[in-house]
Scaffold this active site. Structure first.
Site, PDB file in Angstrom:
ATOM      1  N   ASP A   1      31.488  11.238 -17.519  1.00  0.00           N
ATOM      2  CA  ASP A   1      30.469  10.785 -18.469  1.00  0.00           C
ATOM      3  C   ASP A   1      30.774   9.360 -18.911  1.00  0.00           C
ATOM      4  O   ASP A   1      31.925   8.927 -18.875  1.00  0.00           O
ATOM      5  CB  ASP A   1      30.485  11.641 -19.743  1.00  0.00           C
TER       6      ASP A   1
HETATM    7  N1  URA Z   1      33.840  17.227 -18.601  1.00  0.00           N
HETATM    8  C1  URA Z   1      33.018  16.547 -19.416  1.00  0.00           C
HETATM    9  O1  URA Z   1      32.470  17.111 -20.345  1.00  0.00           O
HETATM   10  N2  URA Z   1      32.812  15.245 -19.161  1.00  0.00           N
HETATM   11  C2  URA Z   1      33.408  14.581 -18.156  1.00  0.00           C
HETATM   12  O2  URA Z   1      33.196  13.380 -17.993  1.00  0.00           O
HETATM   13  C3  URA Z   1      34.271  15.303 -17.319  1.00  0.00           C
HETATM   14  C4  URA Z   1      34.474  16.624 -17.568  1.00  0.00           C
END
Ligand code: URA
Length: 255
Positions: free
Chosen positions: A114
């Site tokens: 993310d």
């Molecule tokens: N889990 C999440 O919630 N976000 C990420 O970027 C990776 C794993």
């Protein structure tokens, strides 16, 4: 008298494997594209999934574009900073992980993090390797350091360990521990899946706000000593271990 080198036997491979090796599509997706008549070999449309090709001589086209094999594989790890998005380009001009990547070869990220997640993001130009690592059956362990708004209760730690019901189903058992010095708000979690926003959703489901999320390990790969935004090559041992975890045997295509 000098002996001439023996010609190497040609290894013919299925088209779906070739497309996957080149990073053009996963094997399953490749099968679909072949059946849809989108793949041509030496100018002829091939719809038979069993067709084998000679990767050194045959010319493969996908939707009219030639799919070429990469000759030098590269495997890299970036310590992704906050605010960098995991897309190849962004029409809104936001920082992308690609703009931080200074590899001579064209590489692309394996999976995604993310925008506000920091930490380990792998890159490669080895399509087969990338597809296998992302495939859920290989269950590569990924560890995160999670900082929450409130201390995580014992009961919730146990629920995270056992599995949380999310809208796309139960999460599988996770390794979970409270990290020292974080007043109960810093938790280490290792999962073997890679669903979209999985870690954030697991904590949100229990009523916590995730303040920070840092991926600290991906299989054998750690980011120790790697500055935020910096990239390094994976070591031979890291590559070999990841290939073993992804069920890849040593083939002549290994880097
Ligand atoms: N889990 C999440 O919630 N976000 C990420 O970027 C990776 C794993």
């Amino acid at each position: 008298m000098k002996r001439s080198a023996k010609p190497q036997p040609v290894e013919r491979i299925r088209i779906n494997r070739y497309l996957s090796m080149c990073g053009a599509a996963s094997r399953r997706k490749a099968d679909q594209l072949i059946q849809e008549g989108k793949v041509e070999v030496n100018g002829k449309v091939m719809t038979d999934l069993g067709t084998k090709i000679d990767p050194r001589r045959d010319k493969v086209f996908l939707a009219g574009k030639q799919v070429a094999r990469v000759h030098e594989y590269v495997y890299l790890v970036m310590n992704k900073p906050r605010d960098a998005i995991t897309t190849l380009s962004d029409e809104r001009g936001r920082t992308t992980v690609m703009s931080l990547m200074h590899s001579k070869q064209r590489v692309y990220p394996i999976g995604r993090l993310d925008r506000n997640t920091t930490g380990i993001l792998l890159f490669t130009n080895d399509g087969d390797f990338a597809n296998r690592l992302m495939h859920p059956t290989h269950e590569i362990p990924k560890s995160y350091r999670v900082t929450t708004d409130n201390p995580v209760s014992r009961e919730h730690l146990d629920r995270l360990r056992r599995g949380i019901r999310l809208e796309d189903g139960m999460t599988s058992p996770a390794y979970v521990e409270v990290l020292p010095g974080g007043k109960g708000r810093e938790v280490g979690i290792t999962i073997h899946e890679g669903r979209n926003r999985q870690v954030r959703r697991m904590f949100e489901e229990l009523g916590y706000d995730v303040k920070k999320l840092d991926r600290v390990a991906y299989g054998p790969v750690s980011k120790e000593g790697l500055a935020r935004g910096a990239t390094r090559s994976l070591t031979r041992t890291e590559i070999r271990t990841l290939k073993e975890l992804a069920g890849m045997s040593s083939t002549p295509t290994d880097g």
